[in-house]
Write a protein that holds these residues in place. Structure first.
Motif, PDB file in Angstrom:
ATOM      1  N   ARG A  18     -14.044  48.433 -32.689  1.00  0.00           N
ATOM      2  CA  ARG A  18     -13.763  49.122 -31.423  1.00  0.00           C
ATOM      3  C   ARG A  18     -12.658  50.168 -31.608  1.00  0.00           C
ATOM      4  NH1 ARG A  18     -14.360  43.993 -29.588  1.00  0.00           N
ATOM      5  NH2 ARG A  18     -12.121  43.654 -29.370  1.00  0.00           N
ATOM      6  N   PHE A  19     -11.564  49.784 -32.273  1.00  0.00           N
ATOM      7  CA  PHE A  19     -10.448  50.706 -32.447  1.00  0.00           C
ATOM      8  C   PHE A  19     -10.847  51.918 -33.282  1.00  0.00           C
ATOM      9  CE2 PHE A  19      -6.728  52.392 -34.616  1.00  0.00           C
ATOM     10  CZ  PHE A  19      -5.850  52.576 -33.558  1.00  0.00           C
ATOM     11  N   TYR A  20     -11.482  51.667 -34.415  1.00  0.00           N
ATOM     12  CA  TYR A  20     -11.806  52.765 -35.324  1.00  0.00           C
ATOM     13  C   TYR A  20     -12.904  53.674 -34.777  1.00  0.00           C
ATOM     14  CZ  TYR A  20      -8.517  51.306 -38.816  1.00  0.00           C
ATOM     15  OH  TYR A  20      -7.341  51.026 -39.469  1.00  0.00           O
ATOM     16  N   SER A  21     -13.791  53.149 -33.947  1.00  0.00           N
ATOM     17  CA  SER A  21     -14.839  53.992 -33.377  1.00  0.00           C
ATOM     18  C   SER A  21     -14.402  54.589 -32.033  1.00  0.00           C
ATOM     19  CB  SER A  21     -16.149  53.222 -33.231  1.00  0.00           C
ATOM     20  OG  SER A  21     -15.990  52.104 -32.392  1.00  0.00           O
ATOM     21  N   GLU A  22     -13.980  53.748 -31.097  1.00  0.00           N
ATOM     22  CA  GLU A  22     -13.655  54.240 -29.755  1.00  0.00           C
ATOM     23  C   GLU A  22     -12.340  55.011 -29.696  1.00  0.00           C
ATOM     24  OE1 GLU A  22     -13.891  50.862 -27.120  1.00  0.00           O
ATOM     25  OE2 GLU A  22     -15.915  50.372 -27.828  1.00  0.00           O
ATOM     26  N   THR A  23     -11.318  54.546 -30.381  1.00  0.00           N
ATOM     27  CA  THR A  23     -10.008  55.195 -30.323  1.00  0.00           C
ATOM     28  C   THR A  23      -9.887  56.334 -31.337  1.00  0.00           C
ATOM     29  OG1 THR A  23      -9.003  53.126 -29.577  1.00  0.00           O
ATOM     30  CG2 THR A  23      -7.511  54.817 -30.401  1.00  0.00           C
ATOM     31  N   LEU A  24     -10.236  56.058 -32.597  1.00  0.00           N
ATOM     32  CA  LEU A  24     -10.075  57.082 -33.628  1.00  0.00           C
ATOM     33  C   LEU A  24     -11.249  58.051 -33.699  1.00  0.00           C
ATOM     34  CD1 LEU A  24      -8.409  55.126 -36.570  1.00  0.00           C
ATOM     35  CD2 LEU A  24      -7.346  56.339 -34.647  1.00  0.00           C
ATOM     36  N   GLY A  25     -12.439  57.600 -33.305  1.00  0.00           N
ATOM     37  CA  GLY A  25     -13.589  58.494 -33.280  1.00  0.00           C
ATOM     38  C   GLY A  25     -14.498  58.451 -34.490  1.00  0.00           C
ATOM     39  N   PHE A  26     -14.309  57.450 -35.373  1.00  0.00           N
ATOM     40  CA  PHE A  26     -15.231  57.302 -36.487  1.00  0.00           C
ATOM     41  C   PHE A  26     -16.583  56.800 -35.967  1.00  0.00           C
ATOM     42  CE2 PHE A  26     -11.156  56.971 -38.784  1.00  0.00           C
ATOM     43  CZ  PHE A  26     -11.361  57.945 -39.740  1.00  0.00           C
ATOM     44  N   VAL A  27     -17.619  56.985 -36.753  1.00  0.00           N
ATOM     45  CA  VAL A  27     -18.978  56.609 -36.363  1.00  0.00           C
ATOM     46  C   VAL A  27     -19.441  55.430 -37.214  1.00  0.00           C
ATOM     47  CG1 VAL A  27     -21.372  57.416 -36.232  1.00  0.00           C
ATOM     48  CG2 VAL A  27     -19.483  58.988 -35.712  1.00  0.00           C
ATOM     49  N   LYS A  28     -19.965  54.397 -36.539  1.00  0.00           N
ATOM     50  CA  LYS A  28     -20.477  53.229 -37.262  1.00  0.00           C
ATOM     51  C   LYS A  28     -21.713  53.636 -38.052  1.00  0.00           C
ATOM     52  CE  LYS A  28     -22.566  50.017 -34.956  1.00  0.00           C
ATOM     53  NZ  LYS A  28     -22.874  48.868 -34.092  1.00  0.00           N
ATOM     54  N   LYS A  29     -21.713  53.297 -39.341  1.00  0.00           N
ATOM     55  CA  LYS A  29     -22.869  53.593 -40.194  1.00  0.00           C
ATOM     56  C   LYS A  29     -23.662  52.321 -40.469  1.00  0.00           C
ATOM     57  CE  LYS A  29     -24.481  56.278 -44.031  1.00  0.00           C
ATOM     58  NZ  LYS A  29     -24.182  57.408 -44.885  1.00  0.00           N
ATOM     59  N   HIS A  30     -22.961  51.218 -40.773  1.00  0.00           N
ATOM     60  CA  HIS A  30     -23.634  49.951 -41.047  1.00  0.00           C
ATOM     61  C   HIS A  30     -22.917  48.827 -40.304  1.00  0.00           C
ATOM     62  CE1 HIS A  30     -25.994  51.698 -44.280  1.00  0.00           C
ATOM     63  NE2 HIS A  30     -24.888  52.213 -44.792  1.00  0.00           N
ATOM     64  N   ASP A  31     -23.680  47.876 -39.849  1.00  0.00           N
ATOM     65  CA  ASP A  31     -23.151  46.631 -39.271  1.00  0.00           C
ATOM     66  C   ASP A  31     -24.194  45.562 -39.582  1.00  0.00           C
ATOM     67  OD1 ASP A  31     -21.987  44.562 -37.894  1.00  0.00           O
ATOM     68  OD2 ASP A  31     -21.798  45.653 -35.998  1.00  0.00           O
ATOM     69  N   ILE A  32     -24.038  44.971 -40.769  1.00  0.00           N
ATOM     70  CA  ILE A  32     -25.038  44.046 -41.301  1.00  0.00           C
ATOM     71  C   ILE A  32     -24.443  42.643 -41.369  1.00  0.00           C
ATOM     72  CG2 ILE A  32     -26.513  43.520 -43.285  1.00  0.00           C
ATOM     73  CD1 ILE A  32     -26.200  46.575 -44.012  1.00  0.00           C
ATOM     74  N   GLU A  90      -0.610  63.331 -30.139  1.00  0.00           N
ATOM     75  CA  GLU A  90      -0.649  63.402 -28.672  1.00  0.00           C
ATOM     76  C   GLU A  90      -1.896  62.741 -28.112  1.00  0.00           C
ATOM     77  OE1 GLU A  90      -0.040  67.574 -27.826  1.00  0.00           O
ATOM     78  OE2 GLU A  90       1.988  67.508 -28.685  1.00  0.00           O
ATOM     79  N   ARG A  91      -3.042  62.978 -28.738  1.00  0.00           N
ATOM     80  CA  ARG A  91      -4.307  62.376 -28.275  1.00  0.00           C
ATOM     81  C   ARG A  91      -4.245  60.855 -28.365  1.00  0.00           C
ATOM     82  NH1 ARG A  91      -9.138  60.370 -30.235  1.00  0.00           N
ATOM     83  NH2 ARG A  91      -8.552  60.587 -32.429  1.00  0.00           N
ATOM     84  N   LEU A  92      -3.791  60.348 -29.501  1.00  0.00           N
ATOM     85  CA  LEU A  92      -3.747  58.899 -29.701  1.00  0.00           C
ATOM     86  C   LEU A  92      -2.645  58.251 -28.867  1.00  0.00           C
ATOM     87  CD1 LEU A  92      -4.385  58.816 -33.543  1.00  0.00           C
ATOM     88  CD2 LEU A  92      -6.003  58.239 -31.714  1.00  0.00           C
ATOM     89  N   PHE A  93      -1.502  58.901 -28.756  1.00  0.00           N
ATOM     90  CA  PHE A  93      -0.397  58.369 -27.950  1.00  0.00           C
ATOM     91  C   PHE A  93      -0.843  58.180 -26.503  1.00  0.00           C
ATOM     92  CE2 PHE A  93       3.524  58.667 -25.481  1.00  0.00           C
ATOM     93  CZ  PHE A  93       4.322  57.735 -26.139  1.00  0.00           C
ATOM     94  N   LYS A  94      -1.594  59.143 -25.963  1.00  0.00           N
ATOM     95  CA  LYS A  94      -2.111  59.050 -24.587  1.00  0.00           C
ATOM     96  C   LYS A  94      -3.061  57.868 -24.419  1.00  0.00           C
ATOM     97  CE  LYS A  94      -1.736  63.938 -23.468  1.00  0.00           C
ATOM     98  NZ  LYS A  94      -2.451  65.200 -23.296  1.00  0.00           N
ATOM     99  N   GLN A  95      -3.675  57.429 -25.533  1.00  0.00           N
ATOM    100  CA  GLN A  95      -4.588  56.282 -25.485  1.00  0.00           C
ATOM    101  C   GLN A  95      -3.854  54.963 -25.712  1.00  0.00           C
ATOM    102  OE1 GLN A  95      -8.530  56.687 -27.365  1.00  0.00           O
ATOM    103  NE2 GLN A  95      -7.832  58.716 -27.987  1.00  0.00           N
ATOM    104  N   GLY A  96      -2.537  55.025 -25.837  1.00  0.00           N
ATOM    105  CA  GLY A  96      -1.746  53.814 -25.994  1.00  0.00           C
ATOM    106  C   GLY A  96      -1.498  53.382 -27.429  1.00  0.00           C
ATOM    107  N   VAL A  97      -1.845  54.233 -28.394  1.00  0.00           N
ATOM    108  CA  VAL A  97      -1.609  53.893 -29.795  1.00  0.00           C
ATOM    109  C   VAL A  97      -0.105  53.940 -30.060  1.00  0.00           C
ATOM    110  CG1 VAL A  97      -2.017  54.604 -32.187  1.00  0.00           C
ATOM    111  CG2 VAL A  97      -3.886  54.718 -30.505  1.00  0.00           C
TER     112      VAL A  97
END
Length: 128
Positions: A18-32, A90-97
């Motif tokens: 959740r953090f790496y995709s929703e907060t940082l913006g990475f895209v899930k490639k595999h979830d096996i 600034e973007r991440l700080f606004k999200q509570g990081v």
């Protein structure tokens, strides 16, 4: 030779995903599913065929101890490149990081360090 996959130990794979995709913006490639844990990888949205980041469970005592020790010592577990550290801060700080190091120029690079909420400090860096 190329770097295809790199791992990052995490305390909780679901929370990390959740953090790496929703907060940082990475895209899930595999979830096996692989027994008790999953093989979860993420990629940069700008490089869908680039290096994959594995969210590796820290279930092994050595992994957990390593992760805790470098966190306690303020050492980032990995570094991500960004175009503009101040803008990302600034973007991440606004999200509570929570940042442990605010944007700082260090020679020919600008860095910042944040807590990923999964047991790691992560550095972002921008060449100057």
């Amino acid at each position: 030779m190329n770097i295809v996959v790199t791992s990052l130990f995490v305390e909780d794979q679901d929370k990390a995903l959740r953090f790496y995709s929703e907060t940082l913006g990475f895209v899930k490639k595999h979830d096996i599913p692989l027994g008790e844990f999953n093989w979860i990888t993420l990629v940069s949205p700008n490089q869908p065929n680039g290096t994959e980041l594995v969210l590796e469970p820290n279930a092994h005592p050595a992994a957990k101890e390593f992760q805790q020790k470098i966190f306690e010592d303020g050492i980032p577990a990995t570094m991500f490149g960004v175009d503009d550290v101040q803008k990302e801060y600034e973007r991440l700080f606004k999200q509570g990081v929570r940042f442990t190091v605010e944007p700082t120029e260090m020679g020919n690079v600008k860095i910042a360090v944040f807590d990923d909420t999964c047991g790691n400090l992560i550095q972002i860096a921008q060449p100057l």
